[in-house]
Design an enzyme around this catalytic site. Structure first.
Site: not given
Ligand SMILES: *[C@@H]1O[C@H](CO)[C@@H](O)[C@H](O)[C@H]1NC(C)=O
Ligand SMILES: *[C@@H]1O[C@H](CO)[C@@H](O)[C@H](O)[C@H]1NC(C)=O
Length: 328
Positions: A239, A241, A297, A307
């Site tokens: 996508h 941002d 990204h 994570r």
């Protein structure tokens, strides 16, 4: 979604340090084969030497053939360059890429709206100790909820916390009890971290830190390998941002856990023609970039472990700014 226009990235300034993984792996083995061939002593009698040479050459050919096969079947999906290796401690790496046209359809704020675009990574802005402490804040907050799927978020600004398949407002849900969960120091730490990241971004792009405003969503994320249950859990799609969240001009990520020590998969990937560029998370590592489609990204799926990261977003438009969370 609007068609994504992307600029063609310039040759990265620091490309000497970025590694072509597969080429390195193969190069290393080829070097080994030749060094073995060249270091053997030549004192053996002529006949022996000939025999040995024939065997060695045949062996080397077989090894090379196997190697080429291995390289062509290699485990990586495509060519990947590592922009920031997990083991490196980067004082600051910055790569400029031409800006996309995404900013043209938004109001421009001179001295802030991106004219210089790119991406940077630094391990010198947030210490490992600060990362450890801010991670404890994330753990504490997220332990109050958690998505049924693998991706949970906690937004200290809006109070949004993943619970099951939905979100609750932490502040409404816990009311005054929130003071038994978080402390003033937690909020102070969060503000300090945000400020340091804001200065690092301003410096890298040559703008004034005071022209940047924190914007939403800015949030903690906790990702594990549990399968997605709702669309909110699907963090791995590529996508832009600026397309997803119109207010973003500069995006940053502060990693709070270590790739391959705390989790597997979950690398950040800039998607590009030719070779994708990965950032391997490392606690205290800040990765930042202009939010337009010059920085398309995704995050790889997490395969094991957990994570933690914080997404901190900035806008040039004061109308889209949000305040730091305060402890009341
Ligand atoms: C880069 O990543 C995208 C998305 O994961 C993938 O489709 C593409 O094949 C990758 N490109 C290369 C050159 O590996
Ligand atoms: C992942 O986190 C969820 C909570 O968000 C939890 O229910 C699940 O058990 C965790 N999965 C793993 C594999 O640890």
């Amino acid at each position: 979604m609007a068609p994504q226009r992307r600029g063609v990235p310039k040759a990265p300034e620091g490309s000497g340090t970025a590694q072509r993984r597969r080429r390195n792996r193969c190069g290393w083995v080829i070097a080994l084969v030749f060094s073995v061939l060249s270091t053997k002593s030549v004192r053996a009698p002529r006949e022996m030497w000939r025999k040995w040479l024939r065997t060695a050459v045949l062996g080397a050919c077989a090894a090379l053939a196997a190697l080429l096969l291995w390289c062509s079947l290699g485990g990586d999906d495509g060519v990947t360059e590592v922009l920031a290796h997990r083991g490196e401690v980067l004082l600051g790496r910055f790569i400029e890429v031409p800006c996309s046209e995404d900013y043209d359809s938004h109001r421009r704020f001179e001295g802030c709206s991106p004219r210089k675009c790119g991406r940077g990574v630094t391990d010198a802005v947030i210490t490992r100790d600060e990362a450890q402490r801010i991670r404890s804040v994330a753990e504490k907050g997220l332990s109050l909820g958690g998505s049924d799927g693998g991706a949970s978020i906690l937004d200290l600004h809006s109070g949004a916390l993943s619970v099951g398949r939905h979100f609750v407002n932490l502040y409404r849900y816990f009311g005054d009890k929130i003071q038994n969960i978080f402390s003033e120091e937690d909020f102070q730490l969060y503000r300090d971290v945000r400020q340091k990241v804001q200065h690092a971004i301003a410096q890298a792009f040559g703008i004034s830190a005071s022209s940047l405003y924190l914007t939403k969503p800015t949030f903690f994320s906790r990702i594990n390998s549990t399968e997605a249950r709702t669309a909110h859990d699907e963090y791995w799609h590529a996508h832009v941002d600026k397309v997803t969240y119109g207010s973003f001009d500069y995006t940053s990520l502060l990693y709070l856990s270590d790739y391959l020590d705390d989790f597997g998969g979950g690398r950040f990937v800039f998607i590009e023609e030719g070779a994708n560029k990965t950032v391997e998370p490392r606690a205290g590592r800040v990765s930042f970039f202009t939010s337009g489609s010059e920085n398309l990204h995704r995050v790889e799926k997490v395969h094991w472990g957990t994570r933690y990261a914080i997404t901190i977003a900035f806008t040039c438009n004061p109308d889209h700014g949000i305040a730091d969370p305060v402890f009341t």
